[in-house]
Scaffold this active site. Structure first.
Site, PDB file in Angstrom:
ATOM      1  N   ASN A 164       1.014  -8.212  -7.442  1.00  0.00           N
ATOM      2  CA  ASN A 164       0.806  -6.834  -7.275  1.00  0.00           C
ATOM      3  C   ASN A 164       1.082  -6.595  -5.756  1.00  0.00           C
ATOM      4  OD1 ASN A 164      -0.273  -4.233  -8.172  1.00  0.00           O
ATOM      5  ND2 ASN A 164      -1.547  -4.508  -6.471  1.00  0.00           N
TER       6      ASN A 164
ATOM      7  N   GLU B 281      -0.061  -8.614  -2.445  1.00  0.00           N
ATOM      8  CA  GLU B 281       0.628  -8.234  -1.165  1.00  0.00           C
ATOM      9  C   GLU B 281       0.946  -9.342  -0.320  1.00  0.00           C
ATOM     10  OE1 GLU B 281      -2.042  -5.463   1.048  1.00  0.00           O
ATOM     11  OE2 GLU B 281      -1.873  -3.945  -0.523  1.00  0.00           O
TER      12      GLU B 281
ATOM     13  N   HIS C 217       2.065   3.583  -3.571  1.00  0.00           N
ATOM     14  CA  HIS C 217       1.425   4.825  -2.588  1.00  0.00           C
ATOM     15  C   HIS C 217       2.377   5.093  -1.540  1.00  0.00           C
ATOM     16  CE1 HIS C 217      -2.474   2.966  -3.306  1.00  0.00           C
ATOM     17  NE2 HIS C 217      -1.958   1.775  -2.807  1.00  0.00           N
TER      18      HIS C 217
ATOM     19  N   ASP D 244      -0.463   6.948  -5.970  1.00  0.00           N
ATOM     20  CA  ASP D 244      -0.853   8.018  -5.343  1.00  0.00           C
ATOM     21  C   ASP D 244       0.148   8.602  -4.531  1.00  0.00           C
ATOM     22  OD1 ASP D 244      -1.230   6.250  -3.069  1.00  0.00           O
ATOM     23  OD2 ASP D 244      -3.367   6.728  -2.973  1.00  0.00           O
TER      24      ASP D 244
ATOM     25  N   GLU E  55      -1.275   1.519  -8.612  1.00  0.00           N
ATOM     26  CA  GLU E  55      -2.280   2.144  -7.740  1.00  0.00           C
ATOM     27  C   GLU E  55      -1.542   3.477  -7.117  1.00  0.00           C
ATOM     28  OE1 GLU E  55      -3.219  -0.353  -4.274  1.00  0.00           O
ATOM     29  OE2 GLU E  55      -3.588  -2.204  -5.615  1.00  0.00           O
TER      30      GLU E  55
HETATM   31  C1  XIL Z   1      -8.054   0.254  -0.754  1.00  0.00           C
HETATM   32  C2  XIL Z   1      -9.453   0.915  -1.193  1.00  0.00           C
HETATM   33  O1  XIL Z   1      -8.951   2.025  -1.876  1.00  0.00           O
HETATM   34  C3  XIL Z   1     -10.206   1.353  -0.081  1.00  0.00           C
HETATM   35  O2  XIL Z   1     -11.331   1.910  -0.398  1.00  0.00           O
HETATM   36  C4  XIL Z   1     -10.535   0.188   0.807  1.00  0.00           C
HETATM   37  O3  XIL Z   1     -11.017   0.635   1.991  1.00  0.00           O
HETATM   38  C5  XIL Z   1      -9.271  -0.460   1.276  1.00  0.00           C
HETATM   39  O4  XIL Z   1      -8.523  -0.925  -0.029  1.00  0.00           O
HETATM   40  N1  XIL Z   1      -3.566  -1.793  -1.788  1.00  0.00           N
HETATM   41  C6  XIL Z   1      -4.512  -2.352  -2.513  1.00  0.00           C
HETATM   42  C7  XIL Z   1      -6.003  -1.870  -2.724  1.00  0.00           C
HETATM   43  O5  XIL Z   1      -4.266  -3.445  -3.287  1.00  0.00           O
HETATM   44  O6  XIL Z   1      -6.861  -2.786  -3.137  1.00  0.00           O
HETATM   45  C8  XIL Z   1      -6.358  -1.047  -1.405  1.00  0.00           C
HETATM   46  O7  XIL Z   1      -7.342  -0.173  -1.699  1.00  0.00           O
HETATM   47  C9  XIL Z   1      -5.117  -0.109  -1.171  1.00  0.00           C
HETATM   48  C10 XIL Z   1      -3.912  -0.699  -0.920  1.00  0.00           C
END
Ligand code: XIL
Length: 471
Positions: free
Chosen positions: A208, A166, A245, A276, A274
Site C-alpha cells: 500500500n 509506504e 489522497h 479523499d 484511502e
Molecule cells: C492517518 C490517520 O487518518 C490519522 O488519524 C493519523 O493521525 C495518521 O494516520 N496513510 C496511511 C494512513 O496509510 O494510515 C494514514 O492515516 C494516512 C496516510
C-alpha cells in the site's frame, strides 16, 4: 447470435472462430439481452452490482456517535481501522499486544455483515517508541514477530492486509524510502509478506502506498518494478493498494486507469484504499467520479475505500475531502460517486501503456451467418486468439460491415471466473461484471475495425462469446 464455447488449446494459437451476423436495428434490444442494471441506492449496493466493495476507514472512538455509525453502516461494506491496527496500537510494548480497539472495529464490522481490510502490519510511521530506536537483526526479528502475531490474532477475519505501507521514496528516485526497517536490508518487504502469508493464508496480501497514482511518476514505477519482481520470484503478494489522497497540488491523474490496469496486468488485484479529495462542489465531485471510473474500467480493481465518513471525521478535515458534510448530509461528490457506480462501468481508453499485448498469430476471418437486413447493413464479429500466459490470454475481435452501417455494438461475454483486465482499441462499458459492450461508429460496406482485450482466466480457458449488431 451464436454463443461459441470453444476451448483453448494452449499449443495452438492459430485456431479461430467466426461468430455472428447482423441485426436490424429494431431487433437489437431483444437480441442483445444485456442484463438490466439495478440501481443501487447506497454506495455499497451500487458497488456490489459491479462486483466490487465500497469501504470507509472507521475510528473506534466515534462508533458511539449514532450519525457516524449510522452512515457507516448504511453506505459501506468494507471497513479499515483508521489507526487501531497499526504497530503502535497493537504492540505498545515489545511483545505485549493490545487488540482492544482493533477488535472493537473488527467486531462492529462483522456484526454488521461487513468485511475488513487490515491496516497496517509494517510501516516506518506510527511505530511504537520501543521499535523506533531499534535497528539491525533485532528490529528485523521484532518486525517479523509483530507481523506474525497480529496476522495470527486476526486470522480468518481479514479480507486483505496492507502488509507493508509506504516503503518507497517520493520524488524522482523511484527508490526505497530510507527508514529503520529499510536499513535492516532490502529484503525486509518480502520477508514481511512471507510471514503474513504463513500466519493468515486466507488473507489477500497488499503493498500500500501514496503518490503512486500517476503512471509517469518515478515512485509509481518503483513500486511497479518491485511488484513485478515479487511476482516473478514467487513472493506472496496478491494486491496493491493506492491510497489516493488528492488535493489541488496532487490532483487525480488523467492516466489513473492506465496505472491501475498496468498493475493489474502483473497478476495482482488493485484497490483504492484511502481515497479523499480536498475541495468542494462540482470540481471535487468530478474528481471523485474520475477515480470511480478508473476503478470500474479495470476488472481487477476490486474495491474503493474512502478515508473517513464525514468531512469533520477526516484527518484532513479543513480540506473537506469526503463524501458527507459535517452534519452527515450527502455532498455533490457522494452523488457523482453513486451515479458513476450505478452506470456499471465506463469507457476504457483504447490503449494501455506497458500492456503485454502482441498481435495474434493469423488473420481473423469472418463468416457472416445472418443475411443483411433490408434497410441497413449488418456486422460480423470474429474472434482470434492472441498471446497466452499462465494466468491470462489476449483476444482480438474484428468487426466487419456487411453493407453500410452507421454504428455497431459488440457484446463480449466471459465465463466465470474470467475477468477482463485490459482493453485496447475500443470504447467499452460493463453492464455486468462479465459482460463487456463495445461500441463503434460508421463503417462502409466491407470495411472492418478491431479491438483487443486481456482476460484473466482464473483457470477457465473458454473463449468469450462475441456478438455484433449494427444500425
Ligand atoms: C492517518 C490517520 O487518518 C490519522 O488519524 C493519523 O493521525 C495518521 O494516520 N496513510 C496511511 C494512513 O496509510 O494510515 C494514514 O492515516 C494516512 C496516510
Amino acid at each position: 447470435m451464436t454463443t461459441p464455447r470453444h476451448r483453448h488449446r494452449r499449443t495452438d494459437s492459430r485456431r479461430m472462430v467466426a461468430v455472428v451476423g447482423g441485426f436490424a436495428a429494431a431487433a437489437i434490444a431483444v437480441t442483445l439481452a444485456i442484463p438490466a442494471q439495478a440501481a443501487g441506492s447506497t454506495l455499497q449496493a451500487a458497488a456490489k452490482e459491479t462486483g466490487r466493495y465500497f469501504g470507509t476507514a472507521i475510528a473506534a472512538s466515534r462508533l458511539n456517535d449514532g450519525t457516524y455509525s449510522g452512515i457507516a453502516n448504511r453506505e459501506f461494506n468494507m471497513i479499515t481501522a483508521e489507526n487501531e491496527m497499526k504497530m503502535d496500537a497493537t504492540e505498545p510494548n515489545q511483545n505485549q499486544f493490545n487488540y482492544s480497539s482493533g477488535d472493537q472495529i473488527v467486531n462492529w464490522a462483522r456484526n454488521n455483515g461487513k468485511q475488513v481490510r487490515g491496516h497496517a502490519l509494517a510501516w516506518h510511521s506510527q511505530q511504537p517508541g520501543w521499535m523506533q530506536n531499534m535497528s539491525g537483526t533485532s528490529l528485523r526479528n521484532a518486525m517479523l514477530n509483530h507481523v506474525t502475531q497480529v496476522a495470527t490474532h486476526y486470522k480468518g477475519k481479514i479480507y486483505a492486509w496492507d502488509v507493508v505501507n509506504e516503503a518507497f521514496a517520493d520524488g524522482s528516485s523511484g527508490a526505497r524510502r530510507d527508514s529503520n526497517l529499510q536499513r535492516t536490508g532490502n529484503d525486509w518487504i518480502e520477508a514481511a509478506f512471507r510471514a503474513a502469508r504463513a500466519a493468515d493464508p486466507g488473507a489477500k496480501l497488499c503493498y500500500n502506498d501514496y503518490n503512486t497514482d500517476n503512471w509517469s511518476h518515478a515512485k509509481t514505477q518503483g513500486v511497479y518494478n518491485m511488484v513485478r519482481d515479487f511476482k516473478s520470484r514467487g513472493v506472496p503478494i496478491d494486491c496493491v493498494g493506492f491510497q489516493a489522497h488528492f488535493n489541488s497540488g496532487n490532483p487525480v491523474p488523467s492516466n489513473y486507469d492506465t496505472t491501475l490496469r498496468n498493475f493489474a496486468n502483473l497478476g495482482v488485484d488493485v484497490q483504492i484504499t484511502e481515497l479523499d479529495i480536498e475541495g468542494s462542489g462540482s470540481s471535487q465531485a468530478q474528481q471523485y467520479q474520475g477515480v470511480v471510473q478508473a476503478c470500474l474500467s479495470v476488472a481487477r480493481c476490486t474495491g474503493i475505500t474512502v478515508w473517513g465518513v464525514r468531512d469533520s471525521d477526516s484527518w484532513r478535515a479543513s480540506g473537506t475531502p469526503l463524501l458527507f458534510d459535517g452534519s452527515g448530509n450527502k455532498k455533490q461528490a457522494y452523488t457523482s460517486v453513486l451515479n458513476q457506480l450505478n452506470s456499471g462501468g465506463t469507457p476504457v481508453p483504447g490503449e494501455t501503456t506497458g500492456n503485454p499485448t502482441q498481435n495474434p498469430t493469423g488473420n481473423p476471418t469472418s463468416n457472416p451467418t445472418t443475411p443483411p437486413p433490408t434497410g441497413g447493413g449488418s456486422c460480423t464479429a470474429s474472434y482470434s486468439e492472441g498471446q497466452k500466459w499462465n494466468d491470462r490470454f489476449n483476444g482480438n475481435v474484428t468487426i466487419r460491415a456487411n453493407g453500410n452501417i452507421s454504428s455497431w455494438t459488440a457484446t463480449v461475454q466471459l465465463q466465470n471466473p474470467q475477468l477482463i483486465s485490459a482493453v485496447w482499441g475500443a470504447q467499452a462499458s460493463w453492464p455486468a461484471q462479465r459482460t463487456m459492450v463495445v461500441t463503434g461508429g460508421a463503417l462502409g460496406s466491407g470495411q472492418s475495425t478491431s479491438f483487443g482485450f486481456t482476460v484473466n482466466h482464473g483457470g477457465n480457458w473458454t473463449w468469450p462469446s462475441i456478438s455484433c449488431s449494427a444500425s
